[in-house]
Design a protein around this motif. Structure first.
Motif, PDB file in Angstrom:
ATOM      1  N   THR A  59       7.012   2.607  -3.409  1.00  0.00           N
ATOM      2  CA  THR A  59       5.687   2.152  -3.818  1.00  0.00           C
ATOM      3  C   THR A  59       5.348   2.734  -5.184  1.00  0.00           C
ATOM      4  N   PRO A  60       5.006   1.908  -6.165  1.00  0.00           N
ATOM      5  CA  PRO A  60       4.699   2.420  -7.504  1.00  0.00           C
ATOM      6  C   PRO A  60       3.451   3.306  -7.508  1.00  0.00           C
ATOM      7  N   ALA A  61       3.386   4.209  -8.479  1.00  0.00           N
ATOM      8  CA  ALA A  61       2.191   5.031  -8.645  1.00  0.00           C
ATOM      9  C   ALA A  61       1.014   4.189  -9.127  1.00  0.00           C
ATOM     10  N   PHE A  62       1.321   3.151  -9.895  1.00  0.00           N
ATOM     11  CA  PHE A  62       0.311   2.238 -10.438  1.00  0.00           C
ATOM     12  C   PHE A  62       0.697   0.824 -10.033  1.00  0.00           C
ATOM     13  N   VAL A  63      -0.236   0.100  -9.436  1.00  0.00           N
ATOM     14  CA  VAL A  63       0.035  -1.265  -8.989  1.00  0.00           C
ATOM     15  C   VAL A  63      -0.963  -2.203  -9.662  1.00  0.00           C
ATOM     16  N   HIS A  64      -0.434  -3.191 -10.377  1.00  0.00           N
ATOM     17  CA  HIS A  64      -1.281  -4.141 -11.095  1.00  0.00           C
ATOM     18  C   HIS A  64      -1.454  -5.406 -10.265  1.00  0.00           C
ATOM     19  N   LYS A  65      -2.629  -5.601  -9.747  1.00  0.00           N
ATOM     20  CA  LYS A  65      -2.984  -6.727  -8.888  1.00  0.00           C
ATOM     21  C   LYS A  65      -2.207  -6.652  -7.571  1.00  0.00           C
ATOM     22  N   SER A  66      -2.787  -7.232  -6.554  1.00  0.00           N
ATOM     23  CA  SER A  66      -2.179  -7.128  -5.226  1.00  0.00           C
ATOM     24  C   SER A  66      -1.121  -8.186  -4.981  1.00  0.00           C
ATOM     25  N   GLY A  67      -1.148  -9.264  -5.754  1.00  0.00           N
ATOM     26  CA  GLY A  67      -0.358 -10.439  -5.418  1.00  0.00           C
ATOM     27  C   GLY A  67      -1.217 -11.387  -4.618  1.00  0.00           C
ATOM     28  N   GLY A  68      -0.718 -12.597  -4.381  1.00  0.00           N
ATOM     29  CA  GLY A  68      -1.506 -13.565  -3.652  1.00  0.00           C
ATOM     30  C   GLY A  68      -0.694 -14.804  -3.328  1.00  0.00           C
ATOM     31  N   VAL A  69      -1.379 -15.887  -3.005  1.00  0.00           N
ATOM     32  CA  VAL A  69      -0.702 -17.083  -2.517  1.00  0.00           C
ATOM     33  C   VAL A  69      -1.236 -18.327  -3.221  1.00  0.00           C
ATOM     34  N   LYS A  70      -0.444 -19.405  -3.092  1.00  0.00           N
ATOM     35  CA  LYS A  70      -0.921 -20.738  -3.423  1.00  0.00           C
ATOM     36  C   LYS A  70      -1.138 -21.477  -2.097  1.00  0.00           C
ATOM     37  N   LEU A 116       8.577   1.743 -22.080  1.00  0.00           N
ATOM     38  CA  LEU A 116       8.307   1.060 -20.810  1.00  0.00           C
ATOM     39  C   LEU A 116       8.543   1.973 -19.627  1.00  0.00           C
ATOM     40  N   LEU A 117       7.578   1.958 -18.707  1.00  0.00           N
ATOM     41  CA  LEU A 117       7.681   2.741 -17.481  1.00  0.00           C
ATOM     42  C   LEU A 117       8.675   2.087 -16.520  1.00  0.00           C
ATOM     43  N   SER A 118       9.185   2.868 -15.590  1.00  0.00           N
ATOM     44  CA  SER A 118      10.064   2.309 -14.573  1.00  0.00           C
ATOM     45  C   SER A 118       9.240   1.545 -13.547  1.00  0.00           C
ATOM     46  N   GLU A 119       9.916   0.741 -12.746  1.00  0.00           N
ATOM     47  CA  GLU A 119       9.219  -0.066 -11.756  1.00  0.00           C
ATOM     48  C   GLU A 119       8.598   0.777 -10.653  1.00  0.00           C
ATOM     49  N   VAL A 120       9.163   1.941 -10.355  1.00  0.00           N
ATOM     50  CA  VAL A 120       8.581   2.784  -9.312  1.00  0.00           C
ATOM     51  C   VAL A 120       7.400   3.591  -9.851  1.00  0.00           C
ATOM     52  N   GLU A 121       7.231   3.580 -11.156  1.00  0.00           N
ATOM     53  CA  GLU A 121       6.050   4.195 -11.768  1.00  0.00           C
ATOM     54  C   GLU A 121       4.908   3.194 -11.901  1.00  0.00           C
ATOM     55  N   ALA A 122       5.229   1.963 -12.279  1.00  0.00           N
ATOM     56  CA  ALA A 122       4.195   0.942 -12.463  1.00  0.00           C
ATOM     57  C   ALA A 122       4.816  -0.435 -12.281  1.00  0.00           C
ATOM     58  N   ASP A 123       4.169  -1.275 -11.482  1.00  0.00           N
ATOM     59  CA  ASP A 123       4.687  -2.623 -11.266  1.00  0.00           C
ATOM     60  C   ASP A 123       3.586  -3.508 -10.710  1.00  0.00           C
ATOM     61  N   TYR A 124       3.889  -4.781 -10.609  1.00  0.00           N
ATOM     62  CA  TYR A 124       2.949  -5.742 -10.045  1.00  0.00           C
ATOM     63  C   TYR A 124       2.944  -5.665  -8.521  1.00  0.00           C
ATOM     64  N   GLY A 125       1.795  -5.997  -7.927  1.00  0.00           N
ATOM     65  CA  GLY A 125       1.682  -5.950  -6.478  1.00  0.00           C
ATOM     66  C   GLY A 125       2.618  -6.896  -5.763  1.00  0.00           C
ATOM     67  N   GLN A 126       2.909  -8.043  -6.388  1.00  0.00           N
ATOM     68  CA  GLN A 126       3.796  -9.001  -5.719  1.00  0.00           C
ATOM     69  C   GLN A 126       5.239  -8.515  -5.677  1.00  0.00           C
ATOM     70  N   CYS A 127       5.539  -7.424  -6.388  1.00  0.00           N
ATOM     71  CA  CYS A 127       6.907  -6.891  -6.382  1.00  0.00           C
ATOM     72  C   CYS A 127       7.099  -5.771  -5.362  1.00  0.00           C
ATOM     73  N   LEU A 128       6.048  -5.402  -4.617  1.00  0.00           N
ATOM     74  CA  LEU A 128       6.174  -4.334  -3.632  1.00  0.00           C
ATOM     75  C   LEU A 128       7.258  -4.673  -2.621  1.00  0.00           C
ATOM     76  N   GLY A 129       8.171  -3.726  -2.393  1.00  0.00           N
ATOM     77  CA  GLY A 129       9.249  -3.939  -1.442  1.00  0.00           C
ATOM     78  C   GLY A 129      10.249  -4.981  -1.883  1.00  0.00           C
ATOM     79  N   HIS A 130      10.247  -5.323  -3.154  1.00  0.00           N
ATOM     80  CA  HIS A 130      11.099  -6.411  -3.652  1.00  0.00           C
ATOM     81  C   HIS A 130      12.005  -5.882  -4.761  1.00  0.00           C
TER      82      HIS A 130
END
Length: 460
Positions: free
Chosen positions: A357-368, A323-337
């Protein structure tokens, strides 16, 4: 290379955040089996190695040793290097005089030939480098993506996502990119294959993965199309990338690692997740493994490709995906979190600012949101890595605002998409022209097609 930097010690280090180790690329690379703190003695050494990739930034309180600086500047300078420099400069001017030409047509032909080659931005590096072994190794490595028609999703979502990532990789990497797709044309009827080939992408047909008991049109069967990455056996290593992602920094270092690596499946940003998210997955193509994965899919219960791949390598091969670290790859909703940064002051405190900011970001995140009576709850976890302005524009105090203007990476994704689709490939669709128009995207002004890209229903 930073002439203004002091010649002595610096007040910061690229240190490991708690439970992380510092890698050679100014990143934090924790391994799944070893996430303990790095000894202080190795931290300084890692920081020195990382200086090649990171700018030399000095924190408040740094003291410039002016005496040492004067001492360095006042040392005698040998004359021999100047002699060699003069010889080199003369040689450059002589070569330019001998090989220059006023034939504009020849120059244009040369430009056309160079533009058709893979990764034009790094061509000069290949000419300068004589490391043939490294080049041969790189030819055995590739990125792979897939754009498929999926029920319930806009028809060309995957195409736009792959186009943005292809443009990003063209700028950031010198590895091949293979696209598996069942699309033949873009919405404007232009050729998918020809357009992607102009970006140096190897386009191949997407094949169905047949599993006993599953129809080819079954959503679960479509999930298994990702397994075709194991059939690209002309490569020794490939990195799978989903289409709804963003590659923010060079990730070629992942090819240098041993065994398989994936992001952490942590969409709620708890940190330290122990299951893989195969939105990015470094793997070793092997037809035997492909067949074994298909067989595994017919024998065990699974809900998505993440679970299937995880259980096969953990339970059958007894060798889990790392598993990669969070700063290498993470979800967009986790940026700055809570993503820890490796960028630290000398006293170990984190440098103030957005340095994780991760090198790889999976999806930007969004809202309900349900903003008018009778509308179903709208959920979107990829609002900004998309050209759908209707989803991005939301009502606020009687006005329509584009929520992606507040996302730190949306402009980067948009730049890659529009640079490829609008500037290079000249794709003509209402969606692309509206999305790539600065007036429409930023000012909500322009022609009627732009104004039509607003949410339906009465504004609160």
């Amino acid at each position: 290379s930073h002439s203004s930097s002091p010649p002595s010690s610096v007040p910061w280090e690229l240190r490991a955040a708690p439970g992380m180790e510092v890698g050679p690329h100014a990143e934090a690379y924790p391994h799944a089996e070893e996430r303990g703190p790095v000894p202080a003695s190795s931290s300084a050494a890692a920081a020195a190695t990382a200086n090649e990739a990171a700018p030399l930034v000095h924190s408040e309180g740094d003291e410039w040793d002016e005496a040492s600086a004067r001492d360095v500047r006042s040392r005698p300078i040998p004359a021999l290097p100047f002699l060699w420099t003069a010889v080199f400069v003369c040689g450059v001017f002589l070569s330019a005089a001998l090989f220059s030409t006023d034939d504009e047509s020849a120059g244009a032909a040369g430009d056309a030939a160079r533009s058709s080659q893979r990764r034009p931005a790094v061509a000069a590096k290949y000419l300068v480098s004589n490391f043939e072994g490294d080049q041969q190794e790189q030819q055995k490595q590739a990125f792979v993506m897939m754009a498929a028609e999926v029920p319930g999703q806009p028809g060309s979502s995957g195409l736009w996502g792959c186009l943005s990532v292809a443009r990003a990789l063209q700028r950031l990497s010198d590895r091949h990119l293979v696209l598996l797709t069942d699309f033949t044309t873009f919405p404007d009827k232009s050729s998918v294959q020809k357009n992607f080939e102009m970006l140096g992408v190897d386009v191949r047909p997407l094949q169905n993965v047949t599993v006993p008991g599953l129809a080819d049109t079954d959503v679960k069967s479509m999930m298994l199309q990702k397994l075709q990455a194991w059939r690209l056996t002309e490569f020794e290593k490939v990195i799978w990338l989903d289409w709804d992602v963003l590659v923010f920094r060079n990730v070629d270092w992942l090819f240098d690692r041993e065994w398989m690596w994936a992001a952490r499946d942590d969409p709620l940003c708890h940190m330290q997740a122990e299951s893989p998210n195969t939105g990015i997955l470094m793997l070793y193509p092997d037809e035997v493994v492909f067949n074994a994965l298909v067989d595994h899919a017919s024998k065990v219960a699974w809900t998505n490709a993440n679970g299937l791949i995880r259980t096969y390598f953990a339970d059958v091969q007894k060798r889990p995906v790392k598993l990669l670290s969070e700063v290498e790859a993470d979800y967009g909703q986790c940026l700055g979190h809570r993503i820890p940064t490796p960028y630290r002051n000398k006293d170990g405190t984190t440098v103030t600012g957005a340095w994780s900011t991760p090198a790889f970001v999976h999806k930007s995140g969004g809202v309900k949101y349900t903003w008018y009576e009778g509308q179903k709850v709208h959920e979107d976890d990829n609002t900004c890595f998309s050209i759908d302005l209707k989803v991005q524009r939301l009502p606020s105090k009687g006005q329509i605002l584009n929520v992606c203007h507040y996302h730190p990476l949306s402009a980067y994704w948009r730049d890659n998409l529009c640079s490829a689709a609008s500037d290079l490939l000249k794709i003509k669709t209402v969606e692309v022209e509206s999305f790539c128009s600065d007036e429409c995207y930023y000012q909500l002004s322009g022609d009627s097609s732009c104004l039509e890209q607003v949410p339906d229903g009465p504004m609160p």
